[in-house]
Design a protein around this motif. Structure first.
Motif, PDB file in Angstrom:
ATOM      1  N   PRO A  78       0.832  -1.219   0.000  1.00 34.20           N
ATOM      2  CA  PRO A  78       0.000   0.000   0.000  1.00 34.20           C
ATOM      3  C   PRO A  78       0.858   1.258   0.000  1.00 34.20           C
ATOM      4  N   LYS A  79       0.403   2.250  -0.728  1.00 37.52           N
ATOM      5  CA  LYS A  79       1.105   3.532  -0.820  1.00 37.52           C
ATOM      6  C   LYS A  79       0.417   4.535   0.117  1.00 37.52           C
ATOM      7  N   LYS A  80       1.188   5.500   0.570  1.00 32.21           N
ATOM      8  CA  LYS A  80       0.599   6.565   1.381  1.00 32.21           C
ATOM      9  C   LYS A  80      -0.307   7.398   0.497  1.00 32.21           C
ATOM     10  N   ARG A  81      -1.430   7.790   1.055  1.00 29.68           N
ATOM     11  CA  ARG A  81      -2.377   8.590   0.288  1.00 29.68           C
ATOM     12  C   ARG A  81      -2.485   9.974   0.913  1.00 29.68           C
ATOM     13  N   GLY A  82      -3.048  10.866   0.150  1.00 37.51           N
ATOM     14  CA  GLY A  82      -3.272  12.208   0.669  1.00 37.51           C
ATOM     15  C   GLY A  82      -2.194  13.177   0.247  1.00 37.51           C
ATOM     16  N   ARG A  83      -2.342  14.354   0.770  1.00 35.11           N
ATOM     17  CA  ARG A  83      -1.405  15.412   0.449  1.00 35.11           C
ATOM     18  C   ARG A  83      -0.074  15.206   1.134  1.00 35.11           C
ATOM     19  N   ARG A  84       0.984  15.591   0.466  1.00 30.15           N
ATOM     20  CA  ARG A  84       2.298  15.508   1.079  1.00 30.15           C
ATOM     21  C   ARG A  84       2.405  16.585   2.145  1.00 30.15           C
ATOM     22  N   PRO A  85       3.129  16.314   3.213  1.00 31.59           N
ATOM     23  CA  PRO A  85       3.287  17.340   4.249  1.00 31.59           C
ATOM     24  C   PRO A  85       4.081  18.528   3.710  1.00 31.59           C
ATOM     25  N   VAL A  86       3.784  19.674   4.238  1.00 32.89           N
ATOM     26  CA  VAL A  86       4.475  20.896   3.826  1.00 32.89           C
ATOM     27  C   VAL A  86       5.928  20.795   4.263  1.00 32.89           C
ATOM     28  N   ALA A  87       6.813  21.081   3.347  1.00 33.60           N
ATOM     29  CA  ALA A  87       8.241  21.021   3.657  1.00 33.60           C
ATOM     30  C   ALA A  87       8.570  22.098   4.682  1.00 33.60           C
ATOM     31  N   ARG A  88       9.190  21.691   5.740  1.00 32.94           N
ATOM     32  CA  ARG A  88       9.572  22.644   6.784  1.00 32.94           C
ATOM     33  C   ARG A  88      10.996  23.100   6.548  1.00 32.94           C
ATOM     34  N   GLU A  89      11.299  24.266   7.097  1.00 33.39           N
ATOM     35  CA  GLU A  89      12.636  24.816   6.933  1.00 33.39           C
ATOM     36  C   GLU A  89      13.647  23.919   7.630  1.00 33.39           C
ATOM     37  N   ASN A  90      14.800  23.818   7.082  1.00 28.51           N
ATOM     38  CA  ASN A  90      15.873  23.015   7.646  1.00 28.51           C
ATOM     39  C   ASN A  90      16.177  23.506   9.063  1.00 28.51           C
ATOM     40  N   PRO A  91      16.174  22.619  10.087  1.00 30.32           N
ATOM     41  CA  PRO A  91      16.424  23.067  11.467  1.00 30.32           C
ATOM     42  C   PRO A  91      17.767  23.766  11.626  1.00 30.32           C
ATOM     43  N   VAL A  92      18.778  23.329  10.888  1.00 33.49           N
ATOM     44  CA  VAL A  92      20.090  23.979  10.992  1.00 33.49           C
ATOM     45  C   VAL A  92      19.988  25.400  10.479  1.00 33.49           C
ATOM     46  N   LEU A  93      19.329  25.583   9.343  1.00 39.67           N
ATOM     47  CA  LEU A  93      19.155  26.911   8.773  1.00 39.67           C
ATOM     48  C   LEU A  93      18.295  27.769   9.693  1.00 39.67           C
ATOM     49  N   GLU A  94      17.251  27.180  10.271  1.00 35.49           N
ATOM     50  CA  GLU A  94      16.360  27.913  11.161  1.00 35.49           C
ATOM     51  C   GLU A  94      17.121  28.400  12.388  1.00 35.49           C
ATOM     52  N   SER A  95      17.971  27.547  12.958  1.00 38.33           N
ATOM     53  CA  SER A  95      18.725  27.968  14.134  1.00 38.33           C
ATOM     54  C   SER A  95      19.741  29.047  13.754  1.00 38.33           C
ATOM     55  N   GLU A  96      20.286  28.980  12.547  1.00 42.34           N
ATOM     56  CA  GLU A  96      21.225  30.003  12.096  1.00 42.34           C
ATOM     57  C   GLU A  96      20.508  31.342  11.947  1.00 42.34           C
ATOM     58  N   VAL A  97      19.295  31.317  11.403  1.00 38.94           N
ATOM     59  CA  VAL A  97      18.508  32.540  11.254  1.00 38.94           C
ATOM     60  C   VAL A  97      18.190  33.118  12.629  1.00 38.94           C
ATOM     61  N   GLU A  98      17.802  32.255  13.574  1.00 38.68           N
ATOM     62  CA  GLU A  98      17.497  32.725  14.934  1.00 38.68           C
ATOM     63  C   GLU A  98      18.744  33.317  15.584  1.00 38.68           C
ATOM     64  N   GLN A  99      19.887  32.699  15.372  1.00 37.66           N
ATOM     65  CA  GLN A  99      21.148  33.207  15.918  1.00 37.66           C
ATOM     66  C   GLN A  99      21.456  34.586  15.337  1.00 37.66           C
ATOM     67  N   LEU A 100      21.255  34.751  14.048  1.00 38.23           N
ATOM     68  CA  LEU A 100      21.506  36.059  13.421  1.00 38.23           C
ATOM     69  C   LEU A 100      20.531  37.112  13.923  1.00 38.23           C
ATOM     70  N   ARG A 101      19.293  36.722  14.180  1.00 38.82           N
ATOM     71  CA  ARG A 101      18.315  37.682  14.732  1.00 38.82           C
ATOM     72  C   ARG A 101      18.748  38.159  16.115  1.00 38.82           C
ATOM     73  N   ARG A 102      19.206  37.224  16.953  1.00 40.22           N
ATOM     74  CA  ARG A 102      19.655  37.616  18.302  1.00 40.22           C
ATOM     75  C   ARG A 102      20.865  38.544  18.212  1.00 40.22           C
ATOM     76  N   GLU A 103      21.796  38.213  17.312  1.00 40.56           N
ATOM     77  CA  GLU A 103      22.987  39.048  17.151  1.00 40.56           C
ATOM     78  C   GLU A 103      22.591  40.445  16.657  1.00 40.56           C
ATOM     79  N   ASN A 104      21.646  40.505  15.726  1.00 41.45           N
ATOM     80  CA  ASN A 104      21.166  41.779  15.202  1.00 41.45           C
ATOM     81  C   ASN A 104      20.543  42.618  16.327  1.00 41.45           C
TER      82      ASN A 104
END
Length: 74
Positions: free
Chosen positions: A26-52
């Motif tokens: 059996p194959k999975k049915r339904g909509r594919r989950p929304v791609a989430r931002e890469n956690p490494v990239l997300e933490s880098e963005v958060e780090q840059l926000r704090r530094e800013n």
């Protein structure tokens, strides 16, 4: 076996010959989950926000210190 149509078994046989047992699983049915931002990239963005935020506070502090120093010279 109460299959919907005679072609069902034919289709299963084609899929089995092409993909093996995995093709019949059996194959999975339904909509594919929304791609989430890469956690490494997300933490880098958060780090840059704090530094800013820290740098903005530093600039504001130095600006007030400079203004205070110029008032005392007068």
């Amino acid at each position: 076996y109460d299959l919907p149509s005679p072609g069902t078994v034919t289709n299963w046989a084609k899929i089995y010959r092409r993909d093996g047992e995995d093709g019949l699983r059996p194959k999975k049915r339904g909509r594919r989950p929304v791609a989430r931002e890469n956690p490494v990239l997300e933490s880098e963005v958060e780090q840059l926000r704090r530094e800013n935020e820290r740098l903005r506070a530093e600039v504001a502090y130095l600006g007030k210190l400079r203004a205070l120093g110029s008032q005392q010279r007068r």
